[in-house]
Design a protein around this motif. Sequence first.
Motif, PDB file in Angstrom:
ATOM      1  N   CYS A 279     -10.105  -9.273  -9.865  1.00 20.64           N
ATOM      2  CA  CYS A 279      -9.265  -9.380  -8.669  1.00 20.64           C
ATOM      3  C   CYS A 279     -10.076  -9.880  -7.474  1.00 20.64           C
ATOM      4  O   CYS A 279      -9.562 -10.643  -6.643  1.00 20.64           O
ATOM      5  N   ILE A 280     -11.335  -9.464  -7.376  1.00 17.80           N
ATOM      6  CA  ILE A 280     -12.211  -9.978  -6.320  1.00 17.80           C
ATOM      7  C   ILE A 280     -12.362 -11.487  -6.455  1.00 17.80           C
ATOM      8  O   ILE A 280     -12.215 -12.236  -5.480  1.00 17.80           O
ATOM      9  N   PHE A 284     -10.902 -13.986  -3.610  1.00 16.45           N
ATOM     10  CA  PHE A 284     -11.888 -14.393  -2.614  1.00 16.45           C
ATOM     11  C   PHE A 284     -12.818 -15.525  -3.021  1.00 16.45           C
ATOM     12  O   PHE A 284     -13.591 -16.000  -2.189  1.00 16.45           O
ATOM     13  N   SER A 285     -12.784 -15.985  -4.276  1.00 15.92           N
ATOM     14  CA  SER A 285     -13.624 -17.129  -4.624  1.00 15.92           C
ATOM     15  C   SER A 285     -13.192 -18.346  -3.809  1.00 15.92           C
ATOM     16  O   SER A 285     -12.003 -18.547  -3.549  1.00 15.92           O
ATOM     17  N   ALA A 313     -13.435  -1.141  -1.567  1.00 11.92           N
ATOM     18  CA  ALA A 313     -14.874  -0.860  -1.619  1.00 11.92           C
ATOM     19  C   ALA A 313     -15.648  -2.063  -2.161  1.00 11.92           C
ATOM     20  O   ALA A 313     -16.713  -2.427  -1.628  1.00 11.92           O
ATOM     21  N   ALA A 314     -15.127  -2.680  -3.205  1.00 10.64           N
ATOM     22  CA  ALA A 314     -15.798  -3.853  -3.780  1.00 10.64           C
ATOM     23  C   ALA A 314     -15.792  -5.024  -2.808  1.00 10.64           C
ATOM     24  O   ALA A 314     -16.779  -5.777  -2.716  1.00 10.64           O
ATOM     25  N   THR A 315     -14.713  -5.180  -2.065  1.00 11.52           N
ATOM     26  CA  THR A 315     -14.609  -6.281  -1.099  1.00 11.52           C
ATOM     27  C   THR A 315     -15.643  -6.121   0.011  1.00 11.52           C
ATOM     28  O   THR A 315     -16.265  -7.101   0.443  1.00 11.52           O
ATOM     29  N   ALA A 388      -6.671 -18.686   2.133  1.00 10.58           N
ATOM     30  CA  ALA A 388      -7.754 -18.030   2.854  1.00 10.58           C
ATOM     31  C   ALA A 388      -8.083 -16.730   2.127  1.00 10.58           C
ATOM     32  O   ALA A 388      -7.333 -16.294   1.254  1.00 10.58           O
ATOM     33  N   PRO A 389      -9.188 -16.075   2.503  1.00 12.48           N
ATOM     34  CA  PRO A 389      -9.565 -14.832   1.807  1.00 12.48           C
ATOM     35  C   PRO A 389      -8.732 -13.646   2.291  1.00 12.48           C
ATOM     36  O   PRO A 389      -9.238 -12.697   2.881  1.00 12.48           O
ATOM     37  N   VAL A 390      -7.441 -13.709   2.036  1.00 12.25           N
ATOM     38  CA  VAL A 390      -6.493 -12.687   2.468  1.00 12.25           C
ATOM     39  C   VAL A 390      -5.616 -12.307   1.283  1.00 12.25           C
ATOM     40  O   VAL A 390      -5.047 -13.189   0.625  1.00 12.25           O
ATOM     41  N   VAL A 391      -5.504 -11.018   1.016  1.00 11.73           N
ATOM     42  CA  VAL A 391      -4.658 -10.554  -0.078  1.00 11.73           C
ATOM     43  C   VAL A 391      -3.845  -9.358   0.402  1.00 11.73           C
ATOM     44  O   VAL A 391      -4.345  -8.498   1.134  1.00 11.73           O
ATOM     45  N   VAL A 392      -2.586  -9.326   0.025  1.00 11.08           N
ATOM     46  CA  VAL A 392      -1.657  -8.253   0.366  1.00 11.08           C
ATOM     47  C   VAL A 392      -1.468  -7.362  -0.860  1.00 11.08           C
ATOM     48  O   VAL A 392      -1.245  -7.872  -1.966  1.00 11.08           O
ATOM     49  N   VAL A 393      -1.562  -6.042  -0.677  1.00 15.06           N
ATOM     50  CA  VAL A 393      -1.364  -5.103  -1.774  1.00 15.06           C
ATOM     51  C   VAL A 393      -0.208  -4.176  -1.402  1.00 15.06           C
ATOM     52  O   VAL A 393      -0.282  -3.454  -0.397  1.00 15.06           O
TER      53      VAL A 393
END
Length: 483
Positions: A279-280, A284-285, A313-315, A388-393
């Motif tokens: 998922c990272i 974000f790649s 945490a990983a982000t 862009a490096p944006v993700v909605v959860v």
Amino acid sequence: MIKNVSELTSTKQFLLINGQKVEPTNYAPLRSPYSGEEIAQIAMADKELTKEAIGVAYNARKVMAKMPAYKRAEILEKVVSLLKEKADEAAEIITRESAKPIMFSKAEVARTIETYKFAAEEAKRIHGETIPFDAATGGVGRFGYTVREPIGVIGAITPFNFPMNLVAHKVGPAIAAGNTIVLKPASQTPLSALFIAELFLEAGLPAGALNVVTGPGGIVGDAIVEDDRVNMVTFTGSPGVGIGIRSKAGLKKTTLELGSNSALIIDKDTDIDPIIDRCIMGAFSNQGQVCISLQRVYAHEEVYEEFVSKFTAATKRLKIGDPLDPETYISALISKGEAERVLGWINETEGSTATIATGGKLTDGILEPTIITDADHDLKVSCQEAFAPVVVVNKVSSVEEAIKEVNNSRFGLQAGIYTNSVKNALFASQELQVGGVIINDIPTFRVDQMPYGGVKESGTGREGIKYAVEEMTEMKLIVWNYS
């Protein structure tokens, strides 16, 4: 020929027409998205020079059409060999012009090598089929078959986010099929295209078969799309531009790979730990500047809190900085304007139910990787393409609810689902309104031989070398009357 990276990124860059460097009247500086420093002076073609390139491709089309398949394959194989030798140079060029972290640029070059390898192989597999004419009463005494012929001149317009591999997805199958090309690369990333064009010349591609014309889209792109000598336009980019191309192209064949806000469903039985790294990468790649970047996650309420905690945490551990640093995971977006746009979208969440779990700010001009939870569908970060490096959860109570949310989009490129339920996986594969359903992986999965494309405003046609060759050829029927 190019001797080193500095030669390509510190000098005037010319147009490439008929195998020759052509100098225009005007140039524009190309600046690093990361440092802002000037890295090259890029040729700005006008309408006349673009038409000259089209004329050259038009005149060379018969040479390419008559070239034996083995010879087209040999040229593509030679490009593969040359690119393997120059892989580090190629990766550095991508990073300098696009600010893509070098780890991802190296991965792109490796994929580009595979893409041209697939093209070399497909050059030998272009075939038709026999038709059983006697299945009809009027067909007795006749024998027929189909052949596939090159379509002619292909206008290729490519984006900045994969400046080498997405060029390969247009140039590779075009040459494999015996076509000629007029290539307009993205204004921010022309160096990758010029680098590859030089390799094709060294590999023995006839002059005029591949022409690279840099310059403004409103001039160069429009001239390509509107010229009657161009038989097909293949474009990867924004929906707005793609829709405009289709309206101007008339009866030309078009392949349009457009935008998306790709989504992932996480079912209640999913083991969270093994999927975090994927998922990272998906979110974000390349700073999220990927057509199938993971932008929306719909996690079942039973795993939602665990996923958000571990994903956040990983982000926070991702390294931000210089794209040439091999440890950097996140660097600058393609332009300051893009960063400002996305910041505006993030700020739109203020006063809503949404919460910014991490990120949402600029650090030394770099947008931090951002996770937003509980975002309403109508927010731009959810319903439009962030790129862009944006993700909605968001939290859901069932797979059915998640599928409804995924489909509530003007886009439909790819979607993914993590589940241990065969029933839910099959249901998702049937109900998701997308061009590709990825089961037990992120929607960002792509290998270069698979059919790739979307529905709704995500485009028309398919890429993936075999499928692109079909788009770039015309079927001809031959019927023999032997009665």
